[in-house]
Design a protein around this motif. Structure first.
Motif, PDB file in Angstrom:
ATOM      1  N   CYS A  37       0.826  -1.214   0.000  1.00 34.16           N
ATOM      2  CA  CYS A  37       0.000   0.000   0.000  1.00 34.16           C
ATOM      3  C   CYS A  37       0.862   1.267   0.000  1.00 34.16           C
ATOM      4  O   CYS A  37       0.481   2.279  -0.585  1.00 34.16           O
ATOM      5  CB  CYS A  37      -0.938   0.009   1.197  1.00 34.16           C
ATOM      6  SG  CYS A  37      -2.288  -1.152   1.020  1.00 34.16           S
ATOM      7  N   GLY A  38       2.014   1.220   0.642  1.00 29.77           N
ATOM      8  CA  GLY A  38       2.903   2.374   0.649  1.00 29.77           C
ATOM      9  C   GLY A  38       3.401   2.717  -0.741  1.00 29.77           C
ATOM     10  O   GLY A  38       3.414   3.878  -1.149  1.00 29.77           O
ATOM     11  N   HIS A  39       3.809   1.691  -1.493  1.00 29.50           N
ATOM     12  CA  HIS A  39       4.259   1.946  -2.863  1.00 29.50           C
ATOM     13  C   HIS A  39       3.111   2.426  -3.743  1.00 29.50           C
ATOM     14  O   HIS A  39       3.285   3.353  -4.541  1.00 29.50           O
ATOM     15  CB  HIS A  39       4.889   0.683  -3.456  1.00 29.50           C
ATOM     16  CG  HIS A  39       6.280   0.439  -2.964  1.00 29.50           C
ATOM     17  ND1 HIS A  39       7.342   1.267  -3.252  1.00 29.50           N
ATOM     18  CD2 HIS A  39       6.789  -0.555  -2.189  1.00 29.50           C
ATOM     19  CE1 HIS A  39       8.433   0.805  -2.687  1.00 29.50           C
ATOM     20  NE2 HIS A  39       8.127  -0.306  -2.027  1.00 29.50           N
ATOM     21  N   LEU A  40       1.941   1.807  -3.595  1.00 32.21           N
ATOM     22  CA  LEU A  40       0.781   2.237  -4.379  1.00 32.21           C
ATOM     23  C   LEU A  40       0.393   3.674  -4.042  1.00 32.21           C
ATOM     24  O   LEU A  40       0.051   4.468  -4.932  1.00 32.21           O
ATOM     25  CB  LEU A  40      -0.400   1.304  -4.146  1.00 32.21           C
ATOM     26  CG  LEU A  40      -0.278  -0.109  -4.722  1.00 32.21           C
ATOM     27  CD1 LEU A  40      -1.450  -0.970  -4.270  1.00 32.21           C
ATOM     28  CD2 LEU A  40      -0.189  -0.062  -6.225  1.00 32.21           C
ATOM     29  N   ALA A  41       0.427   4.019  -2.770  1.00 31.74           N
ATOM     30  CA  ALA A  41       0.050   5.376  -2.344  1.00 31.74           C
ATOM     31  C   ALA A  41       1.022   6.412  -2.883  1.00 31.74           C
ATOM     32  O   ALA A  41       0.597   7.470  -3.373  1.00 31.74           O
ATOM     33  CB  ALA A  41      -0.003   5.442  -0.819  1.00 31.74           C
ATOM     34  N   ARG A  42       2.312   6.123  -2.807  1.00 34.53           N
ATOM     35  CA  ARG A  42       3.290   7.097  -3.303  1.00 34.53           C
ATOM     36  C   ARG A  42       3.143   7.307  -4.802  1.00 34.53           C
ATOM     37  O   ARG A  42       3.258   8.432  -5.289  1.00 34.53           O
ATOM     38  CB  ARG A  42       4.699   6.670  -2.937  1.00 34.53           C
ATOM     39  CG  ARG A  42       4.901   6.737  -1.413  1.00 34.53           C
ATOM     40  CD  ARG A  42       6.321   6.604  -1.015  1.00 34.53           C
ATOM     41  NE  ARG A  42       6.944   7.918  -1.207  1.00 34.53           N
ATOM     42  CZ  ARG A  42       8.249   8.072  -1.330  1.00 34.53           C
ATOM     43  NH1 ARG A  42       9.054   7.051  -1.297  1.00 34.53           N
ATOM     44  NH2 ARG A  42       8.755   9.276  -1.483  1.00 34.53           N
ATOM     45  N   ALA A  43       2.872   6.232  -5.536  1.00 31.99           N
ATOM     46  CA  ALA A  43       2.660   6.371  -6.983  1.00 31.99           C
ATOM     47  C   ALA A  43       1.397   7.184  -7.267  1.00 31.99           C
ATOM     48  O   ALA A  43       1.382   8.045  -8.152  1.00 31.99           O
ATOM     49  CB  ALA A  43       2.570   4.997  -7.628  1.00 31.99           C
ATOM     50  N   GLU A  44       0.350   6.910  -6.507  1.00 29.39           N
ATOM     51  CA  GLU A  44      -0.917   7.630  -6.666  1.00 29.39           C
ATOM     52  C   GLU A  44      -0.740   9.122  -6.363  1.00 29.39           C
ATOM     53  O   GLU A  44      -1.258   9.978  -7.079  1.00 29.39           O
ATOM     54  CB  GLU A  44      -1.949   7.005  -5.726  1.00 29.39           C
ATOM     55  CG  GLU A  44      -3.311   7.625  -5.757  1.00 29.39           C
ATOM     56  CD  GLU A  44      -4.244   6.989  -4.740  1.00 29.39           C
ATOM     57  OE1 GLU A  44      -5.313   6.544  -5.165  1.00 29.39           O
ATOM     58  OE2 GLU A  44      -3.883   6.946  -3.537  1.00 29.39           O
ATOM     59  N   ILE A  45       0.016   9.430  -5.328  1.00 29.19           N
ATOM     60  CA  ILE A  45       0.246  10.824  -4.942  1.00 29.19           C
ATOM     61  C   ILE A  45       1.103  11.539  -5.994  1.00 29.19           C
ATOM     62  O   ILE A  45       0.856  12.695  -6.325  1.00 29.19           O
ATOM     63  CB  ILE A  45       0.889  10.899  -3.541  1.00 29.19           C
ATOM     64  CG1 ILE A  45      -0.116  10.426  -2.490  1.00 29.19           C
ATOM     65  CG2 ILE A  45       1.373  12.303  -3.230  1.00 29.19           C
ATOM     66  CD1 ILE A  45       0.494  10.134  -1.136  1.00 29.19           C
ATOM     67  N   GLY A  56       4.233  11.467   3.313  1.00 32.75           N
ATOM     68  CA  GLY A  56       4.937  11.146   4.560  1.00 32.75           C
ATOM     69  C   GLY A  56       4.330   9.952   5.273  1.00 32.75           C
ATOM     70  O   GLY A  56       5.046   9.125   5.827  1.00 32.75           O
ATOM     71  N   LEU A  57       3.004   9.870   5.243  1.00 35.66           N
ATOM     72  CA  LEU A  57       2.334   8.711   5.854  1.00 35.66           C
ATOM     73  C   LEU A  57       2.709   7.431   5.119  1.00 35.66           C
ATOM     74  O   LEU A  57       2.986   6.393   5.742  1.00 35.66           O
ATOM     75  CB  LEU A  57       0.818   8.894   5.818  1.00 35.66           C
ATOM     76  CG  LEU A  57       0.222  10.073   6.587  1.00 35.66           C
ATOM     77  CD1 LEU A  57      -1.271  10.147   6.341  1.00 35.66           C
ATOM     78  CD2 LEU A  57       0.521   9.942   8.054  1.00 35.66           C
ATOM     79  N   ALA A  58       2.699   7.504   3.791  1.00 39.52           N
ATOM     80  CA  ALA A  58       3.050   6.332   2.994  1.00 39.52           C
ATOM     81  C   ALA A  58       4.502   5.931   3.232  1.00 39.52           C
ATOM     82  O   ALA A  58       4.820   4.737   3.357  1.00 39.52           O
ATOM     83  CB  ALA A  58       2.818   6.612   1.518  1.00 39.52           C
ATOM     84  N   LEU A  59       5.380   6.917   3.326  1.00 37.69           N
ATOM     85  CA  LEU A  59       6.790   6.639   3.570  1.00 37.69           C
ATOM     86  C   LEU A  59       6.996   6.008   4.951  1.00 37.69           C
ATOM     87  O   LEU A  59       7.781   5.063   5.101  1.00 37.69           O
ATOM     88  CB  LEU A  59       7.613   7.912   3.430  1.00 37.69           C
ATOM     89  CG  LEU A  59       9.117   7.763   3.545  1.00 37.69           C
ATOM     90  CD1 LEU A  59       9.638   6.848   2.450  1.00 37.69           C
ATOM     91  CD2 LEU A  59       9.778   9.128   3.457  1.00 37.69           C
ATOM     92  N   ALA A  60       6.289   6.500   5.945  1.00 39.09           N
ATOM     93  CA  ALA A  60       6.383   5.915   7.283  1.00 39.09           C
ATOM     94  C   ALA A  60       5.895   4.464   7.277  1.00 39.09           C
ATOM     95  O   ALA A  60       6.506   3.591   7.901  1.00 39.09           O
ATOM     96  CB  ALA A  60       5.574   6.742   8.276  1.00 39.09           C
ATOM     97  N   GLY A  61       4.797   4.197   6.568  1.00 34.38           N
ATOM     98  CA  GLY A  61       4.309   2.824   6.446  1.00 34.38           C
ATOM     99  C   GLY A  61       5.320   1.926   5.757  1.00 34.38           C
ATOM    100  O   GLY A  61       5.541   0.785   6.156  1.00 34.38           O
ATOM    101  N   LEU A  62       5.950   2.449   4.702  1.00 32.23           N
ATOM    102  CA  LEU A  62       6.984   1.682   4.003  1.00 32.23           C
ATOM    103  C   LEU A  62       8.160   1.358   4.921  1.00 32.23           C
ATOM    104  O   LEU A  62       8.645   0.218   4.948  1.00 32.23           O
ATOM    105  CB  LEU A  62       7.500   2.468   2.794  1.00 32.23           C
ATOM    106  CG  LEU A  62       6.677   2.403   1.532  1.00 32.23           C
ATOM    107  CD1 LEU A  62       7.180   3.414   0.515  1.00 32.23           C
ATOM    108  CD2 LEU A  62       6.725   1.012   0.947  1.00 32.23           C
TER     109      LEU A  62
END
Length: 95
Positions: A37-45, A56-62
């Motif tokens: 989900c972190g990789h998907l979120a960063r791509a989506e953003i 930042g949330l996605a990076l923290a999850g990653l």
């Protein structure tokens, strides 16, 4: 001028929550979900930075997900090394 309202990416939130769960209740599943989900979120953003935030949330999850997975792998390697060494000592002692 009115600035467009940016929403936090739901995938980024899921990544962070799963990363926390990866350290507490669901070690393997939570960590894998956090990474995916972190990789998907960063791509989506990155695709729509005007409407989405939460990098930042996605990076923290990653980070949480990858750290938990790395520690699991290290623990498994340590267990194999310990019991492999133990088996070698027993075999060499003649028992």
């Amino acid at each position: 001028m009115n600035a467009p309202i940016r929403q936090t990416s739901p995938l980024a939130i899921v990544s962070l929550v799963a990363g926390i769960l990866g350290w507490t209740l669901l070690p393997v599943l939570g960590s894998v979900v956090a990474v995916v989900c972190g990789h998907l979120a960063r791509a989506e953003i990155r695709r729509s930075p005007q409407t989405l935030e939460g990098d930042g949330l996605a990076l923290a999850g990653l980070i949480l997900g990858y750290l938990a997975l790395a520690l699991m792998v290290l623990a498994i390697v340590a267990i194999f090394l310990f019991f492999g060494g133990l088996a070698a000592v027993i075999a060499l002692s003649g028992h």
